[in-house]
Design a protein around this motif. Structure first.
Motif, PDB file in Angstrom:
ATOM      1  N   ARG A 197       3.122  -1.249 -12.212  1.00  0.00           N
ATOM      2  CA  ARG A 197       2.049  -0.078 -12.267  1.00  0.00           C
ATOM      3  C   ARG A 197       0.787  -0.911 -11.863  1.00  0.00           C
ATOM      4  N   HIS A 198       0.597  -2.223 -11.980  1.00  0.00           N
ATOM      5  CA  HIS A 198      -0.808  -2.828 -11.796  1.00  0.00           C
ATOM      6  C   HIS A 198      -0.727  -3.237 -10.368  1.00  0.00           C
ATOM      7  N   TYR A 199       0.143  -3.380  -9.738  1.00  0.00           N
ATOM      8  CA  TYR A 199       0.346  -3.556  -8.336  1.00  0.00           C
ATOM      9  C   TYR A 199       0.037  -2.271  -7.332  1.00  0.00           C
ATOM     10  N   VAL A 200       0.568  -1.151  -8.143  1.00  0.00           N
ATOM     11  CA  VAL A 200       0.325  -0.054  -7.462  1.00  0.00           C
ATOM     12  C   VAL A 200      -1.181   0.356  -7.574  1.00  0.00           C
ATOM     13  N   GLN A 201      -1.846   0.463  -8.658  1.00  0.00           N
ATOM     14  CA  GLN A 201      -3.046   0.597  -9.010  1.00  0.00           C
ATOM     15  C   GLN A 201      -4.044  -0.250  -8.304  1.00  0.00           C
ATOM     16  N   HIS A 202      -3.823  -1.698  -8.236  1.00  0.00           N
ATOM     17  CA  HIS A 202      -4.858  -2.707  -7.586  1.00  0.00           C
ATOM     18  C   HIS A 202      -4.772  -3.101  -6.262  1.00  0.00           C
ATOM     19  N   VAL A 203      -3.465  -3.016  -5.853  1.00  0.00           N
ATOM     20  CA  VAL A 203      -3.123  -3.238  -4.411  1.00  0.00           C
ATOM     21  C   VAL A 203      -3.020  -2.357  -3.566  1.00  0.00           C
ATOM     22  N   ILE A 204      -2.115  -1.494  -3.925  1.00  0.00           N
ATOM     23  CA  ILE A 204      -1.755  -0.181  -2.902  1.00  0.00           C
ATOM     24  C   ILE A 204      -2.893   0.861  -2.778  1.00  0.00           C
ATOM     25  N   LEU A 205      -3.447   1.107  -3.742  1.00  0.00           N
ATOM     26  CA  LEU A 205      -4.332   2.377  -3.849  1.00  0.00           C
ATOM     27  C   LEU A 205      -5.527   1.803  -3.368  1.00  0.00           C
ATOM     28  N   PRO A 206      -6.246   0.477  -3.492  1.00  0.00           N
ATOM     29  CA  PRO A 206      -7.346   0.153  -2.584  1.00  0.00           C
ATOM     30  C   PRO A 206      -7.033   0.114  -1.225  1.00  0.00           C
ATOM     31  N   MET A 207      -5.862  -0.260  -0.869  1.00  0.00           N
ATOM     32  CA  MET A 207      -5.521  -0.421   0.587  1.00  0.00           C
ATOM     33  C   MET A 207      -5.642   1.159   1.244  1.00  0.00           C
ATOM     34  N   VAL A 208      -5.041   1.869   0.369  1.00  0.00           N
ATOM     35  CA  VAL A 208      -5.076   3.282   0.954  1.00  0.00           C
ATOM     36  C   VAL A 208      -6.258   3.885   1.189  1.00  0.00           C
ATOM     37  N   ASP A 209      -7.286   3.452   0.127  1.00  0.00           N
ATOM     38  CA  ASP A 209      -8.726   4.063   0.431  1.00  0.00           C
ATOM     39  C   ASP A 209      -9.431   3.545   1.474  1.00  0.00           C
ATOM     40  N   SER A 210      -9.062   2.369   2.182  1.00  0.00           N
ATOM     41  CA  SER A 210      -9.611   2.059   3.429  1.00  0.00           C
ATOM     42  C   SER A 210      -8.765   2.698   4.427  1.00  0.00           C
ATOM     43  N   MET A 211      -7.965   3.494   4.205  1.00  0.00           N
ATOM     44  CA  MET A 211      -7.092   4.226   5.381  1.00  0.00           C
ATOM     45  C   MET A 211      -7.401   5.664   5.380  1.00  0.00           C
ATOM     46  N   GLN A 212      -8.256   6.195   4.211  1.00  0.00           N
ATOM     47  CA  GLN A 212      -8.460   7.571   4.259  1.00  0.00           C
ATOM     48  C   GLN A 212      -9.333   8.233   5.627  1.00  0.00           C
ATOM     49  N   ASP A 213     -10.157   7.364   6.150  1.00  0.00           N
ATOM     50  CA  ASP A 213     -10.864   7.927   7.501  1.00  0.00           C
ATOM     51  C   ASP A 213     -10.425   7.674   8.838  1.00  0.00           C
ATOM     52  N   VAL A 214      -9.252   6.967   8.706  1.00  0.00           N
ATOM     53  CA  VAL A 214      -8.697   6.721  10.001  1.00  0.00           C
ATOM     54  C   VAL A 214      -8.247   7.919  10.733  1.00  0.00           C
ATOM     55  N   GLY A 215      -8.336   7.656  12.222  1.00  0.00           N
ATOM     56  CA  GLY A 215      -7.678   8.878  13.102  1.00  0.00           C
ATOM     57  C   GLY A 215      -6.485   8.622  14.004  1.00  0.00           C
ATOM     58  N   CYS A 216      -5.650   7.576  13.129  1.00  0.00           N
ATOM     59  CA  CYS A 216      -4.482   7.205  13.869  1.00  0.00           C
ATOM     60  C   CYS A 216      -3.280   7.009  12.984  1.00  0.00           C
ATOM     61  N   PRO A 217      -2.093   6.731  13.619  1.00  0.00           N
ATOM     62  CA  PRO A 217      -0.962   6.807  12.476  1.00  0.00           C
ATOM     63  C   PRO A 217      -1.002   5.800  11.512  1.00  0.00           C
ATOM     64  N   VAL A 218      -0.632   5.842  10.554  1.00  0.00           N
ATOM     65  CA  VAL A 218      -0.301   4.927   9.284  1.00  0.00           C
ATOM     66  C   VAL A 218       1.124   4.806   9.066  1.00  0.00           C
ATOM     67  N   TYR A 219       1.367   3.640   8.856  1.00  0.00           N
ATOM     68  CA  TYR A 219       2.882   3.430   8.270  1.00  0.00           C
ATOM     69  C   TYR A 219       2.847   2.246   7.159  1.00  0.00           C
ATOM     70  N   PHE A 220       3.518   2.947   6.222  1.00  0.00           N
ATOM     71  CA  PHE A 220       3.582   2.101   4.971  1.00  0.00           C
ATOM     72  C   PHE A 220       4.921   1.294   5.231  1.00  0.00           C
ATOM     73  N   ILE A 221       4.962  -0.036   5.497  1.00  0.00           N
ATOM     74  CA  ILE A 221       6.114  -0.721   5.646  1.00  0.00           C
ATOM     75  C   ILE A 221       6.473  -1.517   4.322  1.00  0.00           C
ATOM     76  N   VAL A 222       7.704  -1.083   3.999  1.00  0.00           N
ATOM     77  CA  VAL A 222       8.360  -1.940   2.804  1.00  0.00           C
ATOM     78  C   VAL A 222       8.780  -3.174   2.979  1.00  0.00           C
ATOM     79  N   SER A 223       8.522  -4.151   3.006  1.00  0.00           N
ATOM     80  CA  SER A 223       9.182  -5.350   3.272  1.00  0.00           C
ATOM     81  C   SER A 223      10.059  -6.096   2.273  1.00  0.00           C
ATOM     82  N   ARG A 224      10.779  -6.829   2.428  1.00  0.00           N
ATOM     83  CA  ARG A 224      11.949  -7.297   1.708  1.00  0.00           C
ATOM     84  C   ARG A 224      12.568  -6.348   0.803  1.00  0.00           C
TER      85      ARG A 224
END
Length: 433
Positions: A197-224
């Protein structure tokens, strides 16, 4: 019977005349060669540059993924190949991959906090036994501390600020954004563990915030990904679980909704740079240990890159005016009947100078960027468009560089089709049945 003997003067005149004629012929041939070289220089435009930003927390495997992808397309591509523009950086990635794949070596160190790194690759198509540059991909890689603050966030704040500001500029100019997610942390989230839960809240969601205004394709790549799905037949079921967990986050749901309205792609792609058996994960120490006797067997490392151009072009096609779309279909149908390289090139240029061609350029300038618009990018779109509309292109009239460009488009589109078939849940902008 009389005989005639040529005088020395006559023989000399004949020789001189022959030399003069030969000189005229050589001058004409040289002139033709010069004109051909000049024509090549004038017509040839640099390949379009497509910029990709990679985001992810510390030690999530961004550089390892890039090294695995580089190795795949450098050595295993059937119709295309990647070559590093900067030999020093290319060698650095080669060393990273050599370390990863060596069973008796450790793992590469995480990227240290510092200036953003740029890795540039020329994508070359193969035709007639030759290689021709079709596009250039620029990857922006960064230290994970810029995303997650690192282990000592207070001390890192001042060092992060310039990198974060530069990163934001790159994100706004990106043609694709790769958000790298750690499969182990997502598994913890699915298992309702606090660390997940901490990872989603404090790593993934801040990363998503920086993507909100992009005008290009976005890929969530699940490594490992092998840490979530132990066997290949589990992949799609587990991907649905991860998809549901991500879409339950309002910020990600909002990103997907906005992207759908703008005809942008948002994808969820599972990857493993080493495969399912090369390393064993210790649940207590959270350390990956290489297994003796096993070899790296990466899977899906090619999918993120192969989707960039088709997804960008799908976005362009969706934004074309209906009349321009119809005109392109009509003109490409007529273009199929053109024979001869010169006539084919002239026909293509005429198409690009038509109202539909100018409309295409305008949309390309918005979606891809005005600084990379040239005939080579527009012609690449026409190859994609004709294939997507099942119109075909006139390969008889094409020269090798045209065939190489089309080979790249075909390779990317076929890989994209394989992704969609293998993982129906991977497209976050579409409903899953």
């Amino acid at each position: 019977m009389s005989s005639m003997t040529a005088s020395p003067l006559t023989e000399t005149q004949t020789v001189l005349g022959g030399v003069a004629a030969l000189g005229v012929i050589m001058t004409m041939l040289l002139g033709l060669m010069v004109r051909r070289v000049r024509r090549k220089t004038v017509v040839s435009a640099p390949p379009p540059v497509l910029r990709i930003v990679t985001l992810g927390a510390t030690a999530v495997g961004k550089t390892v993924l890039l090294a695995g992808m580089f190795d795949h397309f450098r050595n295993k591509g059937e119709r295309l190949r990647l070559s590093a523009v900067d030999g020093v950086r290319g060698n650095a990635l080669t060393r990273v991959w050599a370390t990863v794949s060596a069973p008796d070596a450790g793992w590469p160190e995480a990227t240290k906090l510092g200036p953003l790194q740029k890795f540039s690759f020329d994508c070359k198509g193969l035709a007639g036994g030759n290689e021709y540059p079709v596009a250039r991909f620029e990857f922006i890689d960064l230290a994970g501390e810029i995303v997650d603050g690192g282990h000592d966030a207070h001390d890192a704040t001042d060092a992060q600020r310039p990198g974060r500001e530069e990163l934001d500029r790159h994100i706004k100019a990106a043609d694709a954004v790769f958000g790298i997610i750690d499969a182990y942390r997502i598994r913890q989230y699915l298992d309702k563990e606090e660390a997940g839960r901490h990872y989603v809240q404090h790593v993934i969601l801040p990363m998503v915030d920086s993507m909100q205004d992009v005008g290009c394709p976005v890929y969530f790549i699940v490594s490992r990904w092998d840490l979530i799905a132990r066997h290949e037949d589990e992949d799609e079921d587990q991907l649905r679980r991860v998809r549901g967990a991500l879409l339950d986050q309002p910020a990600i749901g909002r990103l997907v909704h906005q992207s759908r309205e703008r005809h942008q792609s948002v994808r969820l792609i599972p990857v493993s740079a080493v495969g399912r058996r090369f390393a064993r994960f210790d649940e207590h120490t959270r350390v990956m240990t290489k297994c003796p006797g096993e070899k790296v067997r990466p899977f899906n490392v090619e999918f993120p890159l192969c989707m960039v151009i088709p997804d960008l072009f799908a976005q362009v096609g969706a934004r074309l005016k209906p009349e321009h779309h119809a005109d392109l279909v009509d003109r490409l149908e007529r273009h199929r009947g053109v024979r001869g390289r010169g006539r084919a090139a002239k026909s293509a240029k005429k198409l690009l100078r038509s109202p539909a061609g100018e409309g295409l350029r305008a949309v390309l300038a918005v979606v891809v960027g005005v600084d990379v618009i040239n005939d080579r990018l527009a012609e690449m779109f026409l190859d994609w468009f004709a294939r997507n509309e099942q119109l075909g292109r006139n390969t008889v009239a094409a020269d090798e560089s045209d065939l190489a460009r089309r080979a790249v488009i075909e390779e990317f589109q076929e890989m994209g089709s394989a992704l969609k078939i293998k993982y129906p849940s991977s497209d976050l902008t579409r409903a899953v049945r």
